[in-house]
Design a protein around this motif. Sequence first.
Motif, PDB file in Angstrom:
ATOM      1  N   PHE A  47       0.860  -1.187   0.000  1.00 52.20           N
ATOM      2  CA  PHE A  47       0.000   0.000   0.000  1.00 52.20           C
ATOM      3  C   PHE A  47       0.887   1.225   0.000  1.00 52.20           C
ATOM      4  O   PHE A  47       1.928   1.256   0.666  1.00 52.20           O
ATOM      5  CB  PHE A  47      -0.933   0.002   1.210  1.00 52.20           C
ATOM      6  CG  PHE A  47      -1.812  -1.224   1.279  1.00 52.20           C
ATOM      7  CD1 PHE A  47      -2.915  -1.346   0.444  1.00 52.20           C
ATOM      8  CD2 PHE A  47      -1.523  -2.257   2.148  1.00 52.20           C
ATOM      9  CE1 PHE A  47      -3.708  -2.476   0.482  1.00 52.20           C
ATOM     10  CE2 PHE A  47      -2.315  -3.390   2.203  1.00 52.20           C
ATOM     11  CZ  PHE A  47      -3.415  -3.502   1.368  1.00 52.20           C
ATOM     12  N   LEU A  48       0.457   2.247  -0.725  1.00 53.09           N
ATOM     13  CA  LEU A  48       1.315   3.397  -0.961  1.00 53.09           C
ATOM     14  C   LEU A  48       0.613   4.686  -0.552  1.00 53.09           C
ATOM     15  O   LEU A  48      -0.486   4.985  -1.032  1.00 53.09           O
ATOM     16  CB  LEU A  48       1.687   3.465  -2.442  1.00 53.09           C
ATOM     17  CG  LEU A  48       2.756   4.470  -2.858  1.00 53.09           C
ATOM     18  CD1 LEU A  48       4.071   4.187  -2.144  1.00 53.09           C
ATOM     19  CD2 LEU A  48       2.941   4.415  -4.377  1.00 53.09           C
ATOM     20  N   LEU A  49       1.260   5.447   0.353  1.00 56.76           N
ATOM     21  CA  LEU A  49       0.759   6.758   0.752  1.00 56.76           C
ATOM     22  C   LEU A  49       1.682   7.807   0.155  1.00 56.76           C
ATOM     23  O   LEU A  49       2.886   7.834   0.451  1.00 56.76           O
ATOM     24  CB  LEU A  49       0.721   6.880   2.280  1.00 56.76           C
ATOM     25  CG  LEU A  49      -0.077   5.793   3.017  1.00 56.76           C
ATOM     26  CD1 LEU A  49      -0.155   6.103   4.506  1.00 56.76           C
ATOM     27  CD2 LEU A  49      -1.470   5.627   2.424  1.00 56.76           C
ATOM     28  N   ASP A  50       1.123   8.637  -0.701  1.00 55.89           N
ATOM     29  CA  ASP A  50       1.894   9.613  -1.458  1.00 55.89           C
ATOM     30  C   ASP A  50       2.219  10.824  -0.582  1.00 55.89           C
ATOM     31  O   ASP A  50       1.332  11.588  -0.209  1.00 55.89           O
ATOM     32  CB  ASP A  50       1.077  10.045  -2.681  1.00 55.89           C
ATOM     33  CG  ASP A  50       1.812  11.032  -3.574  1.00 55.89           C
ATOM     34  OD1 ASP A  50       2.962  11.388  -3.261  1.00 55.89           O
ATOM     35  OD2 ASP A  50       1.208  11.452  -4.592  1.00 55.89           O
ATOM     36  N   VAL A  51       3.501  10.998  -0.246  1.00 54.88           N
ATOM     37  CA  VAL A  51       3.926  12.138   0.567  1.00 54.88           C
ATOM     38  C   VAL A  51       4.862  13.052  -0.234  1.00 54.88           C
ATOM     39  O   VAL A  51       5.674  13.782   0.334  1.00 54.88           O
ATOM     40  CB  VAL A  51       4.616  11.681   1.873  1.00 54.88           C
ATOM     41  CG1 VAL A  51       3.619  10.993   2.796  1.00 54.88           C
ATOM     42  CG2 VAL A  51       5.797  10.755   1.573  1.00 54.88           C
ATOM     43  N   SER A  52       4.725  13.025  -1.535  1.00 58.08           N
ATOM     44  CA  SER A  52       5.583  13.858  -2.374  1.00 58.08           C
ATOM     45  C   SER A  52       5.222  15.333  -2.217  1.00 58.08           C
ATOM     46  O   SER A  52       4.086  15.686  -1.862  1.00 58.08           O
ATOM     47  CB  SER A  52       5.437  13.456  -3.849  1.00 58.08           C
ATOM     48  OG  SER A  52       4.092  13.631  -4.277  1.00 58.08           O
ATOM     49  N   VAL A  53       6.203  16.188  -2.447  1.00 55.70           N
ATOM     50  CA  VAL A  53       6.000  17.639  -2.386  1.00 55.70           C
ATOM     51  C   VAL A  53       6.541  18.273  -3.661  1.00 55.70           C
ATOM     52  O   VAL A  53       7.450  17.740  -4.309  1.00 55.70           O
ATOM     53  CB  VAL A  53       6.699  18.257  -1.146  1.00 55.70           C
ATOM     54  CG1 VAL A  53       6.117  17.684   0.137  1.00 55.70           C
ATOM     55  CG2 VAL A  53       8.206  18.027  -1.201  1.00 55.70           C
ATOM     56  N   GLU A  54       5.963  19.415  -4.026  1.00 56.61           N
ATOM     57  CA  GLU A  54       6.423  20.111  -5.221  1.00 56.61           C
ATOM     58  C   GLU A  54       7.831  20.654  -5.030  1.00 56.61           C
ATOM     59  O   GLU A  54       8.651  20.631  -5.950  1.00 56.61           O
ATOM     60  CB  GLU A  54       5.465  21.250  -5.567  1.00 56.61           C
ATOM     61  CG  GLU A  54       4.095  20.777  -6.040  1.00 56.61           C
ATOM     62  CD  GLU A  54       3.196  21.934  -6.431  1.00 56.61           C
ATOM     63  OE1 GLU A  54       3.676  23.100  -6.377  1.00 56.61           O
ATOM     64  OE2 GLU A  54       2.029  21.690  -6.786  1.00 56.61           O
ATOM     65  N   LYS A  55       8.108  21.150  -3.847  1.00 56.02           N
ATOM     66  CA  LYS A  55       9.439  21.672  -3.560  1.00 56.02           C
ATOM     67  C   LYS A  55       9.637  21.713  -2.057  1.00 56.02           C
ATOM     68  O   LYS A  55       8.684  21.748  -1.269  1.00 56.02           O
ATOM     69  CB  LYS A  55       9.608  23.074  -4.136  1.00 56.02           C
ATOM     70  CG  LYS A  55       8.647  24.110  -3.569  1.00 56.02           C
ATOM     71  CD  LYS A  55       8.919  25.488  -4.147  1.00 56.02           C
ATOM     72  CE  LYS A  55       7.967  26.519  -3.553  1.00 56.02           C
ATOM     73  NZ  LYS A  55       8.254  27.881  -4.050  1.00 56.02           N
ATOM     74  N   GLU A  56      10.892  21.703  -1.662  1.00 61.00           N
ATOM     75  CA  GLU A  56      11.237  21.840  -0.256  1.00 61.00           C
ATOM     76  C   GLU A  56      11.170  23.322   0.139  1.00 61.00           C
ATOM     77  O   GLU A  56      11.268  24.219  -0.713  1.00 61.00           O
ATOM     78  CB  GLU A  56      12.651  21.319   0.005  1.00 61.00           C
ATOM     79  CG  GLU A  56      12.861  19.860  -0.334  1.00 61.00           C
ATOM     80  CD  GLU A  56      12.213  18.908   0.665  1.00 61.00           C
ATOM     81  OE1 GLU A  56      11.550  19.383   1.601  1.00 61.00           O
ATOM     82  OE2 GLU A  56      12.368  17.684   0.490  1.00 61.00           O
ATOM     83  N   ALA A  57      11.011  23.565   1.423  1.00 60.57           N
ATOM     84  CA  ALA A  57      11.051  24.951   1.911  1.00 60.57           C
ATOM     85  C   ALA A  57      12.478  25.500   1.835  1.00 60.57           C
ATOM     86  O   ALA A  57      12.676  26.722   1.812  1.00 60.57           O
ATOM     87  CB  ALA A  57      10.539  25.021   3.342  1.00 60.57           C
TER      88      ALA A  57
END
Length: 323
Positions: A135-145
């Motif tokens: 099972f996959l929970l998507d925790v991707s972000v467009e960019k880091e702070a």
Amino acid sequence: MSNPIKDAAKAIEDEINALQNLIPRLNGDFSKSVDLILNCQGRVIVTGIGKSGHIGRKIASTLSSTGTPAFFLHPAEAQHGDLGMISPEDILIIISNSGESDEIIKIMPSIRRMGLKTVGFIGNLNSTLAQRCDFLLDVSVEKEACPMNLAPTSSSTATLVMGDALAIALLKQRQFNKRDFAIRHPGGMLGKKLLLTVRDLMHQHEELPVVRIDTSVKNLVMEMTAKNLGIVGVLNDKDELIGVVTDGDLRRAVEKYENIFKCKPEDIMTRNPKKVTPGRLAVSALHQMEKYSITSVFVVQNNNSLQPIGLIHIHDILKSGIV
């Protein structure tokens, strides 16, 4: 030079945006992960390396404190014997922003042979680990702070919040309540407030300051002095509590009578004193004392009983650390 306030505000805004983007991703895999963990006969094992490892430790701690037994497994140590801590009934949560963490990839064959189900908190859905998780929970972000888009900031925050979301969803499904939380936090203030009872703190047996109704005031004062609790209970011939004499009662009696030692206990006692039962929470007894401006209250076995079995003093409650 840059403005530190503006820089900080921008970092916070970037992380808030990353968190808001998590909500649409709460899909079927999230619900299936909740069901999987709810039906788990073993424990939840959390693993990750680097910053993901730090976040993983916190997620494991949050799960454990909210009703889901969990612990953190360092993937490098797992390669050298710590896989023995895992049983086939366990569930493995894998945390990796890149999805290519070599230390975790190396233990995946063993994980598969052991038959564990896996839930991935992955930032790259096309990665090796993303493909190998059940099972996959998507925790991707467009960019880091991070202005260089290098230091894990938005990504680590998003992973942490997804872990919190999973823990809260499980908490709600388990109908986990304040008492359950307190049992797991006996050393904290909340735990003490919800668990510590009058029975745990009360004075009893030889420490109990009581005299008979036919005793002298002199003996009453001696009993109060000996027990050093600022109060004495007055009992009838059935050992029932019919009144109390406090330090304040004695001072008022001195002002009222020329010689209080010629008085009887019933002349100076306060009748129908307040009482509590031993199973009552100590913090509730404290509220009763504050309501009636008293510092001690006698304990009886139940609401229909008049025979004192203990005494709780406000100092005992304060020393317990619940306030």
